[in-house]
Design an enzyme around this catalytic site. Sequence first.
Site, PDB file in Angstrom:
ATOM      1  N   ALA A  66     -29.403   4.744 -19.090  1.00 40.47           N
ATOM      2  CA  ALA A  66     -28.511   3.658 -19.473  1.00 40.47           C
ATOM      3  C   ALA A  66     -27.282   3.764 -18.574  1.00 40.47           C
ATOM      4  O   ALA A  66     -26.950   4.852 -18.075  1.00 40.47           O
ATOM      5  CB  ALA A  66     -28.130   3.799 -20.935  1.00 40.47           C
ATOM      6  N   GLY A 111     -32.258   6.847 -20.732  1.00 41.12           N
ATOM      7  CA  GLY A 111     -32.887   5.556 -21.035  1.00 41.12           C
ATOM      8  C   GLY A 111     -34.007   5.210 -20.059  1.00 41.12           C
ATOM      9  O   GLY A 111     -34.922   4.463 -20.406  1.00 41.12           O
ATOM     10  N   GLU A 114     -36.949   6.943 -21.396  1.00 40.07           N
ATOM     11  CA  GLU A 114     -37.318   6.253 -22.642  1.00 40.07           C
ATOM     12  C   GLU A 114     -37.986   4.909 -22.349  1.00 40.07           C
ATOM     13  O   GLU A 114     -38.943   4.522 -23.024  1.00 40.07           O
ATOM     14  CB  GLU A 114     -36.059   6.068 -23.497  1.00 40.07           C
ATOM     15  CG  GLU A 114     -35.515   7.410 -23.972  1.00 40.07           C
ATOM     16  CD  GLU A 114     -34.135   7.309 -24.587  1.00 40.07           C
ATOM     17  OE1 GLU A 114     -33.194   6.859 -23.892  1.00 40.07           O
ATOM     18  OE2 GLU A 114     -33.977   7.669 -25.751  1.00 40.07           O
ATOM     19  N   GLU A 134     -28.948  13.381 -21.993  1.00 41.50           N
ATOM     20  CA  GLU A 134     -27.815  12.770 -22.699  1.00 41.50           C
ATOM     21  C   GLU A 134     -26.870  13.804 -23.300  1.00 41.50           C
ATOM     22  O   GLU A 134     -25.672  13.578 -23.448  1.00 41.50           O
ATOM     23  CB  GLU A 134     -28.309  11.837 -23.813  1.00 41.50           C
ATOM     24  CG  GLU A 134     -28.979  10.557 -23.330  1.00 41.50           C
ATOM     25  CD  GLU A 134     -30.484  10.679 -23.168  1.00 41.50           C
ATOM     26  OE1 GLU A 134     -30.989  11.817 -23.000  1.00 41.50           O
ATOM     27  OE2 GLU A 134     -31.157   9.637 -23.205  1.00 41.50           O
TER      28      GLU A 134
HETATM   29  N1  CAA Z   1     -25.277   5.078 -15.021  1.00 40.48           N
HETATM   30  C1  CAA Z   1     -24.472   4.522 -14.090  1.00 40.48           C
HETATM   31  N2  CAA Z   1     -24.478   4.863 -12.787  1.00 40.48           N
HETATM   32  C2  CAA Z   1     -25.354   5.815 -12.416  1.00 40.48           C
HETATM   33  C3  CAA Z   1     -26.237   6.437 -13.321  1.00 40.48           C
HETATM   34  C4  CAA Z   1     -26.190   6.015 -14.676  1.00 40.48           C
HETATM   35  N3  CAA Z   1     -26.997   6.514 -15.616  1.00 40.48           N
HETATM   36  N4  CAA Z   1     -26.958   7.355 -12.646  1.00 40.48           N
HETATM   37  C5  CAA Z   1     -26.569   7.302 -11.379  1.00 40.48           C
HETATM   38  N5  CAA Z   1     -25.587   6.376 -11.219  1.00 40.48           N
HETATM   39  C6  CAA Z   1     -24.885   6.011 -10.008  1.00 40.48           C
HETATM   40  C7  CAA Z   1     -23.876   7.072  -9.593  1.00 40.48           C
HETATM   41  O1  CAA Z   1     -22.677   6.935 -10.322  1.00 40.48           O
HETATM   42  C8  CAA Z   1     -23.730   6.783  -8.124  1.00 40.48           C
HETATM   43  O2  CAA Z   1     -22.896   5.653  -7.977  1.00 40.48           O
HETATM   44  P1  CAA Z   1     -21.654   5.695  -6.923  1.00 40.48           P
HETATM   45  O3  CAA Z   1     -22.339   5.820  -5.581  1.00 40.48           O
HETATM   46  O4  CAA Z   1     -20.973   4.393  -7.146  1.00 40.48           O
HETATM   47  O5  CAA Z   1     -20.855   6.903  -7.264  1.00 40.48           O
HETATM   48  C9  CAA Z   1     -25.143   6.347  -7.712  1.00 40.48           C
HETATM   49  O6  CAA Z   1     -25.797   5.960  -8.915  1.00 40.48           O
HETATM   50  C10 CAA Z   1     -25.940   7.469  -7.073  1.00 40.48           C
HETATM   51  O7  CAA Z   1     -25.932   8.576  -7.961  1.00 40.48           O
HETATM   52  P2  CAA Z   1     -25.489  10.059  -7.529  1.00 40.48           P
HETATM   53  O8  CAA Z   1     -24.492  10.016  -6.436  1.00 40.48           O
HETATM   54  O9  CAA Z   1     -25.099  10.785  -8.780  1.00 40.48           O
HETATM   55  O10 CAA Z   1     -26.885  10.607  -6.961  1.00 40.48           O
HETATM   56  P3  CAA Z   1     -27.359  12.127  -6.910  1.00 40.48           P
HETATM   57  O11 CAA Z   1     -28.573  12.128  -6.065  1.00 40.48           O
HETATM   58  O12 CAA Z   1     -26.253  13.030  -6.545  1.00 40.48           O
HETATM   59  O13 CAA Z   1     -27.764  12.480  -8.417  1.00 40.48           O
HETATM   60  C11 CAA Z   1     -28.805  12.053 -10.564  1.00 40.48           C
HETATM   61  C12 CAA Z   1     -28.842  11.812  -9.020  1.00 40.48           C
HETATM   62  C13 CAA Z   1     -29.132  13.516 -10.839  1.00 40.48           C
HETATM   63  C14 CAA Z   1     -29.878  11.159 -11.168  1.00 40.48           C
HETATM   64  C15 CAA Z   1     -27.399  11.704 -11.102  1.00 40.48           C
HETATM   65  O14 CAA Z   1     -27.052  10.407 -10.641  1.00 40.48           O
HETATM   66  C16 CAA Z   1     -27.310  11.710 -12.600  1.00 40.48           C
HETATM   67  O15 CAA Z   1     -27.241  12.753 -13.205  1.00 40.48           O
HETATM   68  N6  CAA Z   1     -27.243  10.496 -13.204  1.00 40.48           N
HETATM   69  C17 CAA Z   1     -27.045  10.355 -14.646  1.00 40.48           C
HETATM   70  C18 CAA Z   1     -28.294  10.712 -15.432  1.00 40.48           C
HETATM   71  C19 CAA Z   1     -28.014  10.589 -16.917  1.00 40.48           C
HETATM   72  O16 CAA Z   1     -27.195  11.267 -17.467  1.00 40.48           O
HETATM   73  N7  CAA Z   1     -28.758   9.683 -17.579  1.00 40.48           N
HETATM   74  C20 CAA Z   1     -28.612   9.445 -19.006  1.00 40.48           C
HETATM   75  C21 CAA Z   1     -27.685   8.301 -19.233  1.00 40.48           C
HETATM   76  S1  CAA Z   1     -27.265   8.091 -20.961  1.00 40.48           S
HETATM   77  C22 CAA Z   1     -28.564   7.275 -21.618  1.00 40.48           C
HETATM   78  O17 CAA Z   1     -29.524   6.937 -20.963  1.00 40.48           O
HETATM   79  C23 CAA Z   1     -28.473   6.971 -23.105  1.00 40.48           C
HETATM   80  C24 CAA Z   1     -29.764   6.664 -23.745  1.00 40.48           C
HETATM   81  O18 CAA Z   1     -30.446   7.508 -24.266  1.00 40.48           O
HETATM   82  C25 CAA Z   1     -30.275   5.325 -23.836  1.00 40.48           C
END
Ligand code: CAA
Length: 260
Positions: A66, A111, A114, A134
């Site tokens: 998400a 998400g 999911e 999460e």
């Molecule tokens: N939401 C918004 N933006 C996201 C995102 C997310 N879930 N995941 C990645 N991005 C964005 C980053 O902010 C980044 O944007 P900018 O270039 O503007 O900074 C871009 O995508 C590229 O990401 P990274 O620079 O972080 O890429 P990386 O290769 O270094 O890392 C990753 C990759 C490990 C997937 C890392 O991006 C990450 O940990 N992302 C978040 C994963 C996460 O926590 N997901 C759960 C979200 S909560 C949820 O989903 C609730 C639910 O249950 C429904």
Amino acid sequence: MSFESILVEQRGAVTLITLNRPASLNALNSGVLEELITAFAAFEADPTQRCAVLTGAGEKAFAAGADIKEMADKPAAAFYADDFFARWTSHLVKTTRKPWIAAVNGFALGGGCELAMMADFIIASENARFGQPEIKLGVAPGMGGSQRLTRAVGKAKAMEMCLTGRMMDAAEAERSGLVARVVPLASLVEEAVKTAAEIAAMPPLAAIANKEMVNAAFETGLDQGILIERRIFQVLTATEDKAEGMAAFIEKRAGVWKGK
Ligand code: CAA
């Protein structure tokens, strides 16, 4: 129909839907949510379309979750008032009776994992990574991850993944029963569309019925599930496609399906 955050194309009887926010690793914001609901409703309503494939644009991610940036400042009351994530789940899982496949390319986190698990099954690329991270954001899965992941891989792995946020790679996901098959990234969409085309060529009512039966295994006890199976089987014997399928077998020819 035009979309901003997804791409939709028809390949014969297969609808290919692509999450298209690669700069955000296809993070699932409310725009994507609404567009997916619209695209799946159109797929469901179109009698020429028999199976769908959902994938992510780019080589890095199916969906990294998400959209954290959208959720960061959203007040709790708004999550509750919107019943956040409920419509998505009900449209993609309950309202969509036709089969669909998630073709997971790269990260499927939170998400994203999911969403993939809402599919009827997952085909993954070799670089796929699944996780429910999460907890690291101070929250927990919100779109069925704690339930569907546990049913797919069992309590030990699901609990470990939810509590530590660790990712499962494609090989482990296949070993654990989370994904049906792992294929090279370069051929992922092609393989998923080919599998979807095979399903699309099946008798349509039987495809819906097979999906309903297998899904019933997640909702019922064994006796009840077997009863549901038997009743659906019996209903199918009244269809024209059943008469055609059995005649075609006996006459050693391919069946021609009517969806009736
Ligand atoms: N939401 C918004 N933006 C996201 C995102 C997310 N879930 N995941 C990645 N991005 C964005 C980053 O902010 C980044 O944007 P900018 O270039 O503007 O900074 C871009 O995508 C590229 O990401 P990274 O620079 O972080 O890429 P990386 O290769 O270094 O890392 C990753 C990759 C490990 C997937 C890392 O991006 C990450 O940990 N992302 C978040 C994963 C996460 O926590 N997901 C759960 C979200 S909560 C949820 O989903 C609730 C639910 O249950 C429904």
